[in-house]
Design a protein around this motif. Sequence first.
Motif, PDB file in Angstrom:
ATOM      1  N   ALA A  97       0.830  -1.207   0.000  1.00 35.48           N
ATOM      2  CA  ALA A  97       0.000   0.000   0.000  1.00 35.48           C
ATOM      3  C   ALA A  97       0.863   1.256   0.000  1.00 35.48           C
ATOM      4  O   ALA A  97       0.538   2.267  -0.651  1.00 35.48           O
ATOM      5  N   GLU A  98       1.992   1.198   0.729  1.00 37.40           N
ATOM      6  CA  GLU A  98       2.922   2.324   0.759  1.00 37.40           C
ATOM      7  C   GLU A  98       3.488   2.587  -0.637  1.00 37.40           C
ATOM      8  O   GLU A  98       3.611   3.738  -1.065  1.00 37.40           O
ATOM      9  N   LEU A  99       3.833   1.510  -1.353  1.00 42.69           N
ATOM     10  CA  LEU A  99       4.372   1.662  -2.702  1.00 42.69           C
ATOM     11  C   LEU A  99       3.323   2.238  -3.650  1.00 42.69           C
ATOM     12  O   LEU A  99       3.637   3.073  -4.509  1.00 42.69           O
ATOM     13  N   VAL A 100       2.081   1.796  -3.487  1.00 40.59           N
ATOM     14  CA  VAL A 100       0.999   2.352  -4.302  1.00 40.59           C
ATOM     15  C   VAL A 100       0.914   3.862  -4.096  1.00 40.59           C
ATOM     16  O   VAL A 100       0.824   4.640  -5.064  1.00 40.59           O
ATOM     17  N   ASP A 101       0.960   4.305  -2.857  1.00 43.57           N
ATOM     18  CA  ASP A 101       0.887   5.742  -2.555  1.00 43.57           C
ATOM     19  C   ASP A 101       2.059   6.500  -3.174  1.00 43.57           C
ATOM     20  O   ASP A 101       1.883   7.618  -3.683  1.00 43.57           O
ATOM     21  N   MET A 102       3.252   5.903  -3.155  1.00 42.06           N
ATOM     22  CA  MET A 102       4.421   6.566  -3.736  1.00 42.06           C
ATOM     23  C   MET A 102       4.258   6.709  -5.245  1.00 42.06           C
ATOM     24  O   MET A 102       4.598   7.748  -5.823  1.00 42.06           O
ATOM     25  N   TYR A 103       3.729   5.671  -5.891  1.00 40.37           N
ATOM     26  CA  TYR A 103       3.508   5.745  -7.330  1.00 40.37           C
ATOM     27  C   TYR A 103       2.449   6.794  -7.673  1.00 40.37           C
ATOM     28  O   TYR A 103       2.562   7.509  -8.677  1.00 40.37           O
ATOM     29  N   VAL A 104       1.420   6.896  -6.853  1.00 41.73           N
ATOM     30  CA  VAL A 104       0.383   7.905  -7.078  1.00 41.73           C
ATOM     31  C   VAL A 104       0.979   9.300  -6.942  1.00 41.73           C
ATOM     32  O   VAL A 104       0.682  10.210  -7.732  1.00 41.73           O
ATOM     33  N   GLU A 105       1.841   9.502  -5.945  1.00 42.28           N
ATOM     34  CA  GLU A 105       2.491  10.797  -5.756  1.00 42.28           C
ATOM     35  C   GLU A 105       3.391  11.144  -6.939  1.00 42.28           C
ATOM     36  O   GLU A 105       3.606  12.317  -7.254  1.00 42.28           O
ATOM     37  N   MET A 106       3.908  10.115  -7.627  1.00 40.74           N
ATOM     38  CA  MET A 106       4.747  10.349  -8.799  1.00 40.74           C
ATOM     39  C   MET A 106       3.926  10.740 -10.024  1.00 40.74           C
ATOM     40  O   MET A 106       4.485  11.198 -11.020  1.00 40.74           O
ATOM     41  N   GLY A 107       2.601  10.545  -9.958  1.00 39.08           N
ATOM     42  CA  GLY A 107       1.751  10.948 -11.068  1.00 39.08           C
ATOM     43  C   GLY A 107       0.975   9.841 -11.730  1.00 39.08           C
ATOM     44  O   GLY A 107       0.206  10.097 -12.666  1.00 39.08           O
ATOM     45  N   LEU A 108       1.154   8.580 -11.291  1.00 38.75           N
ATOM     46  CA  LEU A 108       0.388   7.483 -11.861  1.00 38.75           C
ATOM     47  C   LEU A 108      -1.038   7.503 -11.319  1.00 38.75           C
ATOM     48  O   LEU A 108      -1.295   7.963 -10.202  1.00 38.75           O
ATOM     49  N   THR A 109      -1.967   6.980 -12.114  1.00 42.00           N
ATOM     50  CA  THR A 109      -3.315   6.804 -11.594  1.00 42.00           C
ATOM     51  C   THR A 109      -3.287   5.696 -10.541  1.00 42.00           C
ATOM     52  O   THR A 109      -2.388   4.836 -10.558  1.00 42.00           O
ATOM     53  N   ARG A 110      -4.250   5.714  -9.626  1.00 39.95           N
ATOM     54  CA  ARG A 110      -4.247   4.703  -8.567  1.00 39.95           C
ATOM     55  C   ARG A 110      -4.395   3.294  -9.143  1.00 39.95           C
ATOM     56  O   ARG A 110      -3.776   2.355  -8.650  1.00 39.95           O
ATOM     57  N   GLU A 111      -5.181   3.156 -10.187  1.00 36.28           N
ATOM     58  CA  GLU A 111      -5.353   1.839 -10.782  1.00 36.28           C
ATOM     59  C   GLU A 111      -4.039   1.310 -11.338  1.00 36.28           C
ATOM     60  O   GLU A 111      -3.666   0.156 -11.105  1.00 36.28           O
ATOM     61  N   THR A 112      -3.319   2.160 -12.064  1.00 37.05           N
ATOM     62  CA  THR A 112      -2.019   1.759 -12.614  1.00 37.05           C
ATOM     63  C   THR A 112      -1.021   1.505 -11.500  1.00 37.05           C
ATOM     64  O   THR A 112      -0.234   0.552 -11.551  1.00 37.05           O
ATOM     65  N   ALA A 113      -1.044   2.362 -10.473  1.00 34.53           N
ATOM     66  CA  ALA A 113      -0.123   2.210  -9.345  1.00 34.53           C
ATOM     67  C   ALA A 113      -0.354   0.888  -8.628  1.00 34.53           C
ATOM     68  O   ALA A 113       0.601   0.208  -8.225  1.00 34.53           O
ATOM     69  N   GLU A 114      -1.613   0.499  -8.465  1.00 33.73           N
ATOM     70  CA  GLU A 114      -1.916  -0.762  -7.780  1.00 33.73           C
ATOM     71  C   GLU A 114      -1.436  -1.968  -8.589  1.00 33.73           C
ATOM     72  O   GLU A 114      -0.910  -2.933  -8.030  1.00 33.73           O
TER      73      GLU A 114
END
Length: 231
Positions: A97-114
């Motif tokens: 979940a932490e990695l998902v949040d980091m990817y979202v902060e980088m600009g990815l959509t949550r779906e792609t980040a997950e």
Amino acid sequence: MDEIGHTHADVSGGWLRPAVFGAMDGLVTNIALVAGVGGGGADSTVIVLSGMAGLVAGAFSMALGEYASVETQNNAISAEVAAERRELRTNPRAEQAELVDMYVEMGLTRETAERAAAEVHADPELAVRVHITQELGVDPQEQPSPLVAGVSSFLCFAVGALFPLLPFLLGSDSLLLGLLVGGIGLFAAGAMVSRFTTRSWWYNGVRQLLFGAIAAGATYLVGMLIGVGVT
């Protein structure tokens, strides 16, 4: 598809940083040392002796310091890797979940980040590497070599420190000439380093020359004051 042909300079701290640090430190240290000893009224023999002692002592100090600092940094990263591996083993869902949040902060959509985080966490070792890279900004598989850092620092310090001594080693007793040769070395070193940066060669060269001039002026004044006091 053909691979795009380009290379990147070493910006990870492998050899470039200690080499530049060593060369500049060697130049500034011995230019200042020569200026201080010469300003105190010492003859060329004393200047050469002091300069060579400064060269050897400084080169070993730089090399050992670089080796110890890089090795310590690598060990610290290894400790963080071990801690991250424990966290991934005991709290895998929270880490994902932490990695998902980091990817979202980088600009990815949550779906792609997950989806990306799930694929990363399918491989435990990849997960460790990605978490360390994202959280600490370092790649645990590409750590700088302590030996390379130490050797490059030693050699570059020695070469830099030799510049202001060259006229004296060739038979001159002119302090001004020694400082002039040292200044040329500073300008040349600064200009060469500019190829790894966005700065112009002349700006980098003049900047390093000014740094050396400040150090030389201060130690020359100290040498004059101490020389007069001793006399």
